[in-house]
Design an enzyme around this catalytic site. Structure first.
Site, short mmCIF file in Angstrom:
data_model
loop_
_atom_site.label_atom_id
_atom_site.label_comp_id
_atom_site.label_asym_id
_atom_site.label_seq_id
_atom_site.Cartn_x
_atom_site.Cartn_y
_atom_site.Cartn_z
N ARG A 15 -35.94 -32.22 -13.71
CA ARG A 15 -35.52 -32.51 -12.34
C ARG A 15 -35.76 -31.30 -11.47
O ARG A 15 -35.32 -30.20 -11.78
CB ARG A 15 -34.02 -32.85 -12.30
CG ARG A 15 -33.64 -34.15 -12.91
CD ARG A 15 -32.22 -34.54 -12.55
NE ARG A 15 -31.26 -33.45 -12.78
CZ ARG A 15 -29.95 -33.54 -12.55
NH1 ARG A 15 -29.45 -34.66 -12.07
NH2 ARG A 15 -29.15 -32.53 -12.78
N ASP A 36 -20.15 -43.62 -6.09
CA ASP A 36 -20.16 -42.23 -6.55
C ASP A 36 -21.18 -41.49 -5.68
O ASP A 36 -22.37 -41.83 -5.68
CB ASP A 36 -20.54 -42.17 -8.03
CG ASP A 36 -20.46 -40.75 -8.58
OD1 ASP A 36 -20.81 -39.81 -7.84
OD2 ASP A 36 -20.06 -40.58 -9.75
N PHE A 73 -24.46 -42.19 -14.22
CA PHE A 73 -24.12 -40.91 -14.86
C PHE A 73 -23.15 -41.17 -16.02
O PHE A 73 -22.25 -42.00 -15.90
CB PHE A 73 -23.49 -39.99 -13.80
CG PHE A 73 -23.32 -38.58 -14.24
CD1 PHE A 73 -24.38 -37.69 -14.19
CD2 PHE A 73 -22.10 -38.12 -14.70
CE1 PHE A 73 -24.22 -36.37 -14.59
CE2 PHE A 73 -21.93 -36.80 -15.11
CZ PHE A 73 -22.99 -35.92 -15.05
N TYR A 113 -19.50 -29.34 -5.85
CA TYR A 113 -20.21 -28.14 -6.34
C TYR A 113 -21.72 -28.33 -6.37
O TYR A 113 -22.43 -27.45 -6.82
CB TYR A 113 -19.69 -27.73 -7.73
CG TYR A 113 -19.69 -28.84 -8.77
CD1 TYR A 113 -20.85 -29.20 -9.42
CD2 TYR A 113 -18.51 -29.51 -9.09
CE1 TYR A 113 -20.85 -30.20 -10.37
CE2 TYR A 113 -18.50 -30.51 -10.04
CZ TYR A 113 -19.67 -30.86 -10.68
OH TYR A 113 -19.66 -31.86 -11.62
N LYS A 114 -22.21 -29.50 -5.92
CA LYS A 114 -23.65 -29.74 -5.88
C LYS A 114 -24.18 -29.33 -4.50
O LYS A 114 -24.23 -28.15 -4.20
CB LYS A 114 -23.94 -31.17 -6.28
CG LYS A 114 -23.55 -31.40 -7.76
CD LYS A 114 -23.67 -32.80 -8.28
CE LYS A 114 -23.30 -32.81 -9.78
NZ LYS A 114 -23.17 -34.17 -10.33
C1 LIG Z 1 -22.37 -34.41 -11.40
C2 LIG Z 1 -21.84 -35.81 -11.52
C3 LIG Z 1 -20.54 -36.07 -12.02
C4 LIG Z 1 -19.72 -34.94 -12.56
O1 LIG Z 1 -18.37 -35.25 -12.77
P1 LIG Z 1 -17.37 -34.06 -13.14
O2 LIG Z 1 -16.07 -34.69 -13.34
O3 LIG Z 1 -17.42 -33.08 -12.02
O4 LIG Z 1 -17.89 -33.42 -14.39
C5 LIG Z 1 -20.10 -37.38 -12.02
N1 LIG Z 1 -20.88 -38.39 -11.56
C6 LIG Z 1 -22.12 -38.17 -11.08
C7 LIG Z 1 -22.94 -39.30 -10.56
C8 LIG Z 1 -22.65 -36.87 -11.06
O5 LIG Z 1 -23.89 -36.66 -10.62
#
Ligand SMILES: *Cc1c(COP(=O)(O)O)cnc(C)c1O
Length: 445
Positions: free
Chosen positions: A402, A228, A151, A253-254
Site C-alpha cells: 500500500r 467506519d 478491516f 491516528y491515520k
Molecule cells: C485502522 C483501522 C481500524 C483500527 O482499529 P483500532 O481499534 O484503532 O485498532 C479499524 N477499522 C478500520 C477500517 C481501520 O482502517
C-alpha cells in the site's frame, strides 16, 4: 482525470513533473508543519535493517506523522496544566473534552453538527459500543450486513456481537481490488436487517464507497447504517448529517495525525440519541458521575457514549491534527490526494509489463481514497527491501504493497523517489512464476 497510460513519466521526466506539481501545490507549505523524518530508529530496528534514513514515508494512512506543534503543546499540557492545575484540570476543562474534541472532529472533517460526536476508546471498542446499541434498538431483526473485505477488527467485532445476541451475519462478497457497491447492498438487505456496516474507504484497495446511496438503501430496508471512517477522516469529504448516516466510528491516528493509539471518534445522529443505549455503562457516561449513586442513568445526548475517564494525553494531539486539517480545508486536501494517487498510478502504468506489477485500486479517482495498492507475488520481500532503503509503505496480505499518500505531509517528489527506488528493487528481482496476481504475460511462458 483519465489515466495517462503511456505518457512518459519515468526517470527525469517524472522527476521534473514531480517538481512542477510540488511547485504548484497550494498545500506545499503544510509539509513543514510536521516534524522532520528521523534519520534512524532505535537499535533494535537498526539490527533488523530498519534504521535507514527515511526517504519517503508512504504509510500516513496507517500512522500519520507528528505535527511540530504537538511537541510544544504536549509540553505545555504536561507542565502548565497537568503539572500545575493537577486534579483541578478535570473541572477546569478536561471533563468535557470527549464532546469538545468530538465537535471539533465532527465539524471539521465529518460534516456533523455539534453534539453528535465524541472522542473516546479505540475504534474497535467504539465500534462494539455503537453496533451493539444499534442491534439492540432493532429487536425484531436478526441480521447484520457486512462485507468480506472489511478491516479484520470490524469483522471480528460483528462476529462477536452476532454470537452474543444470536444474530446472523450476511456477508457481501467484495472484490478485494474494488469494494462495496450500492447494488450489492440492495441485494443483501431486507426486512430482517438490523444493521449495515461498511468502511467508507476500503483499507486494502482504497475503494471509496458511495456512502449516501448505500445509507439510503439501508434505510429503505428499515436498517440502521454504521460507517467506519478510519481511512476517510481527514482525507476525503464526509457529510454524515447530509447523508442521514445513523452511526459512524473512525481512527484519529491515520490522516488526522493524532499519534499512535490516539482515541477514536464515534458519531450518533441526534435523532437516535434518546433511542440508542450503548452497552458499556461507566461512571463517566452517567448523568452525574460525581453523585456516585446507585444505578446507571445515561447522561443526556452524545455524552452517554462515554464510558470511562477520557484519555486527555491522547486527545491533545488529536486536537492539533484536526486543527491542521481544518486550516488546510478538506476540499484542498482531497484535490491533492487525487493528484498524488493519480501521479503514483501514472508512474506505475509506465513500468514495463515484465515487472509484473498490478494496480489493485480503483482507477476512477471518484471511487478512490488516498492510497494505492500494488500487487506482485513477492511483495512481502519487496516491502522489506524498501524499508531497508528508507522507503516506507506497508505490506498487506496476501500480496499487496500500500502506497499511502497523506496530502498534508507527502510531496510529489517523495512519491517519485519512492517509486524509482521500488522499480530498482523490482528490476533486481526476477518475477515469481507462481503469481496468480501478476499481469498476464508477466509471469513468463
Ligand atoms: C485502522 C483501522 C481500524 C483500527 O482499529 P483500532 O481499534 O484503532 O485498532 C479499524 N477499522 C478500520 C477500517 C481501520 O482502517
Amino acid at each position: 482525470m483519465d489515466s495517462s497510460k503511456g505518457r512518459p513519466v519515468e526517470g527525469t521526466g517524472a522527476r521534473a513533473r514531480a517538481a512542477a506539481l510540488d511547485a504548484a501545490d497550494p498545500l506545499a507549505g503544510f509539509v513543514d508543519r510536521f516534524l522532520p523524518m528521523g534519520a534512524a530508529g532505535p537499535a533494535g530496528d537498526l539490527a533488523a535493517g530498519h534504521g535507514a534514513p527515511v526517504v519517503a514515508y508512504l504509510d500516513g494512512n496507517s500512522l500519520g506523522r507528528p505535527p511540530r506543534e504537538v511537541a510544544e503543546r504536549m509540553q505545555d499540557l504536561i507542565t502548565a496544566t497537568w503539572g500545575s492545575r493537577l486534579i483541578r484540570g478535570w473541572t477546569d476543562e478536561w471533563m468535557t473534552w470527549p464532546e469538545t474534541v468530538g465537535d471539533l472532529v465532527g465539524g471539521s472533517v465529518l460534516g456533523a453538527a455539534p453534539g453528535q460526536t465524541v472522542v473516546a476508546d479505540s475504534t474497535t471498542v467504539m465500534l462494539y459500543k455503537l453496533a451493539r446499541a444499534a442491534v439492540a434498538a432493532r429487536p425484531g431483526r436478526h441480521e447484520i450486513v457486512l462485507d468480506t473485505d472489511n478491516f479484520p477488527t470490524d469483522r471480528y467485532v460483528l462476529e462477536g456481537i452476532a454470537q452474543e445476541r444470536s444474530l446472523r451475519l450476511r456477508w457481501v462478497e467484495t472484490d478485494p481490488a474494488e469494494g462495496i457497491r450500492p447494488e450489492q447492498v440492495a441485494g443483501a438487505v431486507g426486512p430482517d436487517t438490523a444493521l449495515v456496516v461498511f468502511s467508507h474507504v476500503a483499507y486494502r484497495s482504497g475503494w471509496l464507497a458511495d456512502a449516501e446511496a448505500i445509507t439510503r438503501i439501508a434505510h429503505d430496508a428499515g436498517a440502521l447504517m454504521l460507517w467506519d471512517l478510519c481511512h476517510s477522516a481527514g482525507s476525503v469529504p464526509v457529510e454524515l448529517d447530509r447523508w442521514s448516516v445513523d452511526l459512524a466510528v473512525g481512527c484519529t491516528y491515520k490522516y488526522l495525525n493524532g499519534g499512535p493509539g490516539a482515541p477514536a471518534f464515534g458519531y450518533v445522529a441526534e435523532r437516535l440519541q434518546g433511542e440508542l443505549q450503548q452497552p458499556i455503562w461507566g461512571w463517566m457516561g452517567r448523568r452525574d458521575p460525581f453523585e456516585m449513586g446507585p444505578g446507571y442513568r445515561p447522561a443526556e445526548g452524545i455524552r452517554s457514549v462515554v464510558s470511562g475517564t477520557p484519555p486527555i494525553m491522547g486527545m491533545l494531539p488529536v486536537r492539533v491534527g484536526v486543527e491542521l486539517v481544518a486550516e488546510a480545508g478538506i476540499e484542498a486536501i482531497r484535490a491533492k490526494s487525487v493528484a498524488l494517487t493519480q501521479f503514483a498510478i501514472e508512474i506505475v502504468d509506465g513500468w514495463p509489463n515484465e515487472l509484473g506489477v498490478e494496480v489493485a485500486s480503483p482507477r476512477d479517482p471518484a471511487r478512490r481514497g488516498s492510497h494505492v495498492t500494488l500487487r506482485r507475488a513477492d511483495f512481502r520481500e519487496v516491502n522489506e527491501a524498501l524499508w531497508e532503503r528508507g522507503v516506507i509503505p506497508d505490506f498487506r496480505e496476501p500480496d499487496g504493497i500500500r502506497i499511502g499518500l497523506s496530502p498534508l505531509s507527502t510531496t510529489f517528489a517523495e512519491v517519485e523517489q519512492a517509486l524509482a527506488i521500488m522499480r530498482e528493487v523490482l528490476e533486481s528481482r526476477p518475477v515469481a512464476t507462481d503469481s496468480s496476481s501478476a499481469r498476464a504475460g508477466a509471469a513468463g511462458p
